[in-house]
Design a protein around this motif. Sequence first.
Motif, PDB file in Angstrom:
ATOM      1  N   THR A 461      44.669  39.992  50.330  1.00  0.00           N
ATOM      2  CA  THR A 461      45.652  40.821  48.918  1.00  0.00           C
ATOM      3  C   THR A 461      46.701  40.360  48.788  1.00  0.00           C
ATOM      4  O   THR A 461      48.115  40.521  49.323  1.00  0.00           O
ATOM      5  CB  THR A 461      45.725  42.430  49.125  1.00  0.00           C
ATOM      6  OG1 THR A 461      46.585  42.171  50.247  1.00  0.00           O
ATOM      7  CG2 THR A 461      44.554  42.853  49.342  1.00  0.00           C
ATOM      8  N   THR A 469      43.019  36.299  38.966  1.00  0.00           N
ATOM      9  CA  THR A 469      42.702  37.124  40.154  1.00  0.00           C
ATOM     10  C   THR A 469      41.736  37.033  40.934  1.00  0.00           C
ATOM     11  O   THR A 469      41.142  36.382  42.569  1.00  0.00           O
ATOM     12  CB  THR A 469      42.192  38.728  40.255  1.00  0.00           C
ATOM     13  OG1 THR A 469      42.630  39.346  41.174  1.00  0.00           O
ATOM     14  CG2 THR A 469      41.613  38.989  38.962  1.00  0.00           C
ATOM     15  N   TRP A 470      40.584  36.050  40.193  1.00  0.00           N
ATOM     16  CA  TRP A 470      38.844  35.681  40.667  1.00  0.00           C
ATOM     17  C   TRP A 470      39.162  34.626  41.811  1.00  0.00           C
ATOM     18  O   TRP A 470      38.983  34.435  42.331  1.00  0.00           O
ATOM     19  CB  TRP A 470      37.928  35.279  39.810  1.00  0.00           C
ATOM     20  CG  TRP A 470      38.280  34.346  38.766  1.00  0.00           C
ATOM     21  CD1 TRP A 470      39.381  35.028  37.348  1.00  0.00           C
ATOM     22  CD2 TRP A 470      38.812  33.183  38.605  1.00  0.00           C
ATOM     23  NE1 TRP A 470      39.943  34.267  36.527  1.00  0.00           N
ATOM     24  CE2 TRP A 470      39.687  32.962  37.140  1.00  0.00           C
ATOM     25  CE3 TRP A 470      39.044  31.805  39.636  1.00  0.00           C
ATOM     26  CZ2 TRP A 470      39.635  31.305  36.773  1.00  0.00           C
ATOM     27  CZ3 TRP A 470      38.424  30.838  39.428  1.00  0.00           C
ATOM     28  CH2 TRP A 470      39.433  30.171  38.041  1.00  0.00           C
ATOM     29  N   TYR A 472      41.427  34.112  43.716  1.00  0.00           N
ATOM     30  CA  TYR A 472      42.166  34.727  44.962  1.00  0.00           C
ATOM     31  C   TYR A 472      40.782  34.858  45.479  1.00  0.00           C
ATOM     32  O   TYR A 472      40.647  35.052  47.099  1.00  0.00           O
ATOM     33  CB  TYR A 472      43.541  35.767  45.184  1.00  0.00           C
ATOM     34  CG  TYR A 472      44.299  35.152  44.315  1.00  0.00           C
ATOM     35  CD1 TYR A 472      44.630  33.751  45.335  1.00  0.00           C
ATOM     36  CD2 TYR A 472      45.505  35.280  43.097  1.00  0.00           C
ATOM     37  CE1 TYR A 472      46.352  33.255  44.945  1.00  0.00           C
ATOM     38  CE2 TYR A 472      46.429  35.108  42.698  1.00  0.00           C
ATOM     39  CZ  TYR A 472      46.889  33.673  43.592  1.00  0.00           C
ATOM     40  OH  TYR A 472      47.783  32.736  42.751  1.00  0.00           O
ATOM     41  N   GLN A 473      40.170  35.901  45.220  1.00  0.00           N
ATOM     42  CA  GLN A 473      38.572  36.310  45.551  1.00  0.00           C
ATOM     43  C   GLN A 473      37.938  35.667  46.389  1.00  0.00           C
ATOM     44  O   GLN A 473      37.746  35.511  47.549  1.00  0.00           O
ATOM     45  CB  GLN A 473      38.203  37.276  44.531  1.00  0.00           C
ATOM     46  CG  GLN A 473      38.632  37.480  43.688  1.00  0.00           C
ATOM     47  CD  GLN A 473      39.240  39.320  44.686  1.00  0.00           C
ATOM     48  OE1 GLN A 473      38.603  39.275  45.997  1.00  0.00           O
ATOM     49  NE2 GLN A 473      39.321  40.834  44.154  1.00  0.00           N
ATOM     50  N   ASN A 489      37.105  40.739  50.592  1.00  0.00           N
ATOM     51  CA  ASN A 489      36.850  39.785  48.927  1.00  0.00           C
ATOM     52  C   ASN A 489      35.480  39.934  48.184  1.00  0.00           C
ATOM     53  O   ASN A 489      34.574  39.574  49.152  1.00  0.00           O
ATOM     54  CB  ASN A 489      38.376  38.717  48.468  1.00  0.00           C
ATOM     55  CG  ASN A 489      39.467  39.362  49.640  1.00  0.00           C
ATOM     56  OD1 ASN A 489      39.366  39.755  50.546  1.00  0.00           O
ATOM     57  ND2 ASN A 489      40.241  39.736  48.514  1.00  0.00           N
ATOM     58  N   TYR A 491      33.692  38.298  44.796  1.00  0.00           N
ATOM     59  CA  TYR A 491      33.492  37.375  43.163  1.00  0.00           C
ATOM     60  C   TYR A 491      32.392  37.425  42.778  1.00  0.00           C
ATOM     61  O   TYR A 491      31.560  36.410  43.647  1.00  0.00           O
ATOM     62  CB  TYR A 491      34.122  36.235  43.426  1.00  0.00           C
ATOM     63  CG  TYR A 491      34.824  35.733  41.438  1.00  0.00           C
ATOM     64  CD1 TYR A 491      34.879  35.685  40.758  1.00  0.00           C
ATOM     65  CD2 TYR A 491      32.848  34.564  41.545  1.00  0.00           C
ATOM     66  CE1 TYR A 491      34.718  35.071  39.552  1.00  0.00           C
ATOM     67  CE2 TYR A 491      32.325  34.109  40.511  1.00  0.00           C
ATOM     68  CZ  TYR A 491      34.539  34.437  39.502  1.00  0.00           C
ATOM     69  OH  TYR A 491      33.522  33.337  37.906  1.00  0.00           O
ATOM     70  N   TRP A 499      34.343  49.468  44.852  1.00  0.00           N
ATOM     71  CA  TRP A 499      35.045  48.810  45.415  1.00  0.00           C
ATOM     72  C   TRP A 499      35.833  48.125  44.145  1.00  0.00           C
ATOM     73  O   TRP A 499      35.698  48.341  43.367  1.00  0.00           O
ATOM     74  CB  TRP A 499      34.118  47.244  45.827  1.00  0.00           C
ATOM     75  CG  TRP A 499      35.051  46.167  45.955  1.00  0.00           C
ATOM     76  CD1 TRP A 499      34.956  45.722  46.940  1.00  0.00           C
ATOM     77  CD2 TRP A 499      35.468  44.864  45.102  1.00  0.00           C
ATOM     78  NE1 TRP A 499      35.800  44.188  47.256  1.00  0.00           N
ATOM     79  CE2 TRP A 499      36.051  43.624  45.901  1.00  0.00           C
ATOM     80  CE3 TRP A 499      35.291  45.229  43.712  1.00  0.00           C
ATOM     81  CZ2 TRP A 499      36.249  42.824  45.126  1.00  0.00           C
ATOM     82  CZ3 TRP A 499      35.901  43.716  42.993  1.00  0.00           C
ATOM     83  CH2 TRP A 499      36.685  42.903  43.806  1.00  0.00           C
ATOM     84  N   ASP A 502      40.121  44.903  41.970  1.00  0.00           N
ATOM     85  CA  ASP A 502      40.243  43.579  40.886  1.00  0.00           C
ATOM     86  C   ASP A 502      40.629  43.929  40.090  1.00  0.00           C
ATOM     87  O   ASP A 502      40.795  45.306  39.488  1.00  0.00           O
ATOM     88  CB  ASP A 502      39.164  43.424  40.525  1.00  0.00           C
ATOM     89  CG  ASP A 502      38.595  41.755  39.788  1.00  0.00           C
ATOM     90  OD1 ASP A 502      39.635  41.251  40.006  1.00  0.00           O
ATOM     91  OD2 ASP A 502      38.230  41.862  39.056  1.00  0.00           O
ATOM     92  N   VAL A 504      43.821  41.870  42.743  1.00  0.00           N
ATOM     93  CA  VAL A 504      43.950  41.905  43.772  1.00  0.00           C
ATOM     94  C   VAL A 504      44.594  41.146  44.411  1.00  0.00           C
ATOM     95  O   VAL A 504      45.281  41.668  45.517  1.00  0.00           O
ATOM     96  CB  VAL A 504      42.515  40.991  44.632  1.00  0.00           C
ATOM     97  CG1 VAL A 504      43.249  39.705  44.926  1.00  0.00           C
ATOM     98  CG2 VAL A 504      42.693  41.182  46.046  1.00  0.00           C
TER      99      VAL A 504
END
Length: 542
Positions: A461, A469-470, A472-473, A489, A491, A499, A502, A504
């Motif tokens: 996180t 954000t995707w 970092y996932q 995490n 994607y 879950w 998102d 994150v």
Amino acid sequence: MSAPLAPPLVSSARPSLSWLWGLLGWAVAVGLAHHAVLGSGLTVLQGDEGDVRFVHYVLEHGWRFVHGDAGHERFWDAPFFFPVRNTVAYSDPLVGVLPLYAVWRALGVEPDRAFALWVLAVTSLNFWAARWFLSRPVGASVGAATVGAVLFAAGASRINQANHVQLLPQFYSLLALGAVVMLARAETTRQAGVGWAALLVGGSVAQLLAGFYWGWFLGFFLVLAGLVALGFGDTRGVLLRGLRLHGLALVGWGVVGAVVLWPLVGHSLAAAREVGLRSFGEAEGMIPRFATWFHMGDANWLYGWTAGWSAFARLPVEGEHRVGLGVLTPVLAGVGLWRYRERPLARLLMGVVLVTVLLATRYRGGWTPWVAVFHGFPGGNAVRAVCRMGVWLLVPASVGVALALTRLTSAGRSGVAALLGVGCLLEQGVSGATFDPAVPRADARWVAAQVGPGCRAFLYTPTLGGQPTWKYQLDAMWAGLERGVPTVNGYSGNAPPGWRFDPVVRINPVDYIRLKVAEREWIQYRDLNPTTLCRVDARPPR
């Protein structure tokens, strides 16, 4: 009774000349589709860091499963969304094209280079399968089949979707379609039909294993073609005769195909029960409009300037609607099919294209007949990006172009055919976005370095990250591969129940509280030991 398209339409070329044409066409197809990748020495990839890195992750996980690596003992349980199982079934498992990646990894090629080679291999097979289909089952001349194959492999509608790299492999479909044409021929004996039936079923199964969209569209268009065939007397006769003569072989191989597909079907149904089915509202923005069939996008060499036109600019989810093929290409394809309309295959393809466009288009007021397909055809509610059927129309387009050029060549107008062929291919030129995979790989290694010893799993996180954000996932997923530790995490095309990570990124105290609550609920929902779940919350490199 006439055959669907009796080959050859012109006399066959010498084998050496045919191979020369093939090698030239293959080089043009790969260069037209992936000139930026080739020009970089395979150091960049087409698209952005989203779907491309996810597809690469699935392939790398598949390779590690084949290789027997720790943490990858079960193919369907990739180590993200920890501790959820069956995560591979949330999207395309890519089993049908995994060998094209695994072979490079087995030879010691590092992952990013192996993935670039996988992309080139897929486009190469698209070209060679199309060239076989156009020259053998369709019966086009060698040069015309080569141009049509380049169009199929490197058409603008396909390369405009290069960011969704899972949509590249479509060569199995052409093997299946070629088998259908051969089974429909009057001269194909029952004994020979056993082999063609095997190719039809094998190609269909392999296409589904390679990717859901093209596998589903293959099944949909085969059913649609069968229904259209019933509307013409000669095609109806060909269809019924083929079923009588080869029906037993088709049923026998169909049973084998169903057995092979059962694991995929079982895992996909289990995933659907867990995450639920899509609503039609999720697909509505990606239903083709009238303008969709002509939209080329702003990256097209010749028509990029049209992207600002209001009809194109106001398309929702605009990138998905880039399925146009230019001006000359569809006209030439239509002329080619029309001039051979006395042949059942040409009429059948024209009928399928017409019905497809009428069925899929969204009309004034928001109404579309596709809603019946979405709810009524098996698996239709899993097809969210309906616009992608525009890429499927490369099949009739390549047939029509090949037929038109064949007719010109046989009439002694080879020069005109060559100019028109070059014009069609120039219309397909696209210069899309690229990225250097070494940059996100360094980010993932940075995350991996933050995961301390004793961690059974980790949650990333990042604080004050400025990227989507995707990104970092995916960094966390690749860091899990680097570190050999699964991550919470994830994607994918879907997310598991409960879950809620998102977005994150932690930007402010509200984000901090939201993510802490999501973590506590996830631990409780999945019965995890909080002492072995590590949190990585440092500020990311970018």
